[in-house]
Scaffold this active site. Structure first.
Site, PDB file in Angstrom:
ATOM      1  N   LEU A   1     -19.961 -20.080   3.972  1.00 38.36           N
ATOM      2  CA  LEU A   1     -21.275 -19.669   4.368  1.00 38.36           C
ATOM      3  C   LEU A   1     -21.679 -20.297   6.129  1.00 38.36           C
ATOM      4  O   LEU A   1     -22.696 -19.420   6.329  1.00 38.36           O
ATOM      5  CB  LEU A   1     -22.151 -20.167   3.530  1.00 38.36           C
ATOM      6  CG  LEU A   1     -22.087 -19.853   1.617  1.00 38.36           C
ATOM      7  CD1 LEU A   1     -22.529 -21.196   0.967  1.00 38.36           C
ATOM      8  CD2 LEU A   1     -23.059 -18.348   1.559  1.00 38.36           C
ATOM      9  N   LYS A   2     -21.318 -21.133   6.328  1.00 37.83           N
ATOM     10  CA  LYS A   2     -21.841 -21.512   7.606  1.00 37.83           C
ATOM     11  C   LYS A   2     -20.883 -20.279   9.144  1.00 37.83           C
ATOM     12  O   LYS A   2     -21.419 -20.199   9.455  1.00 37.83           O
ATOM     13  CB  LYS A   2     -20.969 -23.691   7.896  1.00 37.83           C
ATOM     14  CG  LYS A   2     -20.906 -23.010   9.261  1.00 37.83           C
ATOM     15  CD  LYS A   2     -22.065 -23.132  10.432  1.00 37.83           C
ATOM     16  CE  LYS A   2     -21.985 -23.830  11.453  1.00 37.83           C
ATOM     17  NZ  LYS A   2     -23.360 -23.966  12.156  1.00 37.83           N
ATOM     18  N   VAL A   3     -19.836 -19.918   8.690  1.00 42.67           N
ATOM     19  CA  VAL A   3     -19.357 -19.149   9.382  1.00 42.67           C
ATOM     20  C   VAL A   3     -20.713 -18.114   8.902  1.00 42.67           C
ATOM     21  O   VAL A   3     -20.955 -16.952  10.133  1.00 42.67           O
ATOM     22  CB  VAL A   3     -17.813 -18.494   9.354  1.00 42.67           C
ATOM     23  CG1 VAL A   3     -17.543 -17.089   9.755  1.00 42.67           C
ATOM     24  CG2 VAL A   3     -17.079 -19.864   9.602  1.00 42.67           C
TER      25      VAL A   3
END
Length: 324
Positions: free
Chosen positions: A166-168
């Site tokens: 999700l961060k990427v």
């Protein structure tokens, strides 16, 4: 709880500063001894190796510039990472590396949490940044008080691996937004539209975004300084492309973003500030995208406040929380 922190760079120093400011017992480690000395002068302790830091701490947080740096650090801690020890990874890292290291930590009897942050250095500095946390729910509950000191909004994303993915994804979206804003600002300048007026038109319209309200300001100031560099952007969008490729998704925009940043790195160097990707268009058009009244660096005007868990819409009952 004794907390160790590895990596006192642009983001890490601000996250560690939030822990120190809020009274946590903190031990720090960094290759740059001047950064360590600054924290010691402010009340922290120091360790000389990752293994020593893990020995001294209940929880060790890493915030490092690459998956390789994180892997080397964690592997050095593993021999002393037994029951009662927790490793928290706050870097933006490769999901496969994260899963592998978490499994090694579990094999030694310890726990792992992946908890990358999003929202910019200025929000990390005030404890108002957002945090994604991937781990089992029981471990999340145990470290939540620490996470809500480090950040304002904390989202439990699921098992190890989910937060990294999700961060990427969010960094990919921010990069796409940055590049479209660069094109919009240069096109408006070329069309004879005042850039201060352009900024406000975007800000009050459906075209606005977090990226516009932060990065557009330092672009127009000319500093282009958000404490993030082109090599880090390339790393993050490359990780997103890797996830898509592994899932068999035939992306069209993602490869173009990678090409643009590879070209920017070739022109200006990998450590060039990432908003200076607009220089490609400034150089091509001969236009200067500057306007008066904008800050050289972003500051968080929202006062520091206790963090809280963000609960996704539609979740049902959780045995740890009751009704969500």
């Amino acid at each position: 709880m004794e907390v160790g922190f590895v990596g006192l760079g642009n983001v890490g120093s601000k996250l560690a500063g939030s822990l120190l400011r809020n009274g946590h017992d903190l031990t720090v480690l960094d290759l740059d001894q001047s950064l360590v000395s600054d924290f010691v002068a402010r009340g922290a302790k120091s360790a000389s190796t990752p293994a020593e830091l893990m020995r001294l701490s209940d929880v060790v947080i890493t915030c490092l510039p690459s998956p390789a740096a994180s892997a080397a650090t964690v592997r050095a801690m593993l021999p002393v990472a037994g029951p009662g020890k927790t490793w928290m990874e706050m870097s933006t890292t490769d999901v496969d590396v994260m899963k592998d290291l978490a499994a090694q930590m579990a094999a030694e009897g310890g726990s792992a949490v992946e908890c990358p942050v999003s929202g910019g250095c200025h929000r990390a500095d005030t404890g108002n940044i957002s945090i994604f946390a991937g781990c089992d729910r029981a471990t999340f509950e145990r470290v939540l008080p620490l996470l809500t000191t480090l950040g304002r909004r904390v989202l439990h994303t699921g098992d190890i691996g989910s937060a990294s993915v999700l961060k990427v994804m969010t960094n990919y979206l921010a990069t796409a937004n940055l590049l479209t804003l660069c094109e919009a600002l240069v096109t408006m300048k070329a069309a004879g539209i005042d850039l201060n007026t352009t900024y406000e038109a975007i800000r009050i319209s459906s075209g606005t975004s977090f990226v516009h309200e932060t990065e557009s300001q330092v672009i127009l100031n000319g500093s282009r300084d958000i404490s993030f560099t082109m090599d880090l952007v390339k790393k993050d969008i490359g990780l997103f492309q890797k996830i898509a490729a592994a899932a068999g998704v035939p992306l069209e925009i993602s490869p173009l973003l990678i090409d643009i940043f590879e070209d920017g790195i070739a022109r200006y160097g990998e450590r060039e500030l990432s908003p200076n990707i607009i220089r490609r268009l400034e150089d091509a058009t001969g236009l200067s995208i500057l306007a008066p009244g904008f800050p050289a660096q972003m500051t968080d005007e929202e006062p520091e406040a206790p963090g809280h868990e963000v609960v996704p819409k539609g979740q049902g009952v959780n045995k740890y929380h009751g009704k969500l």
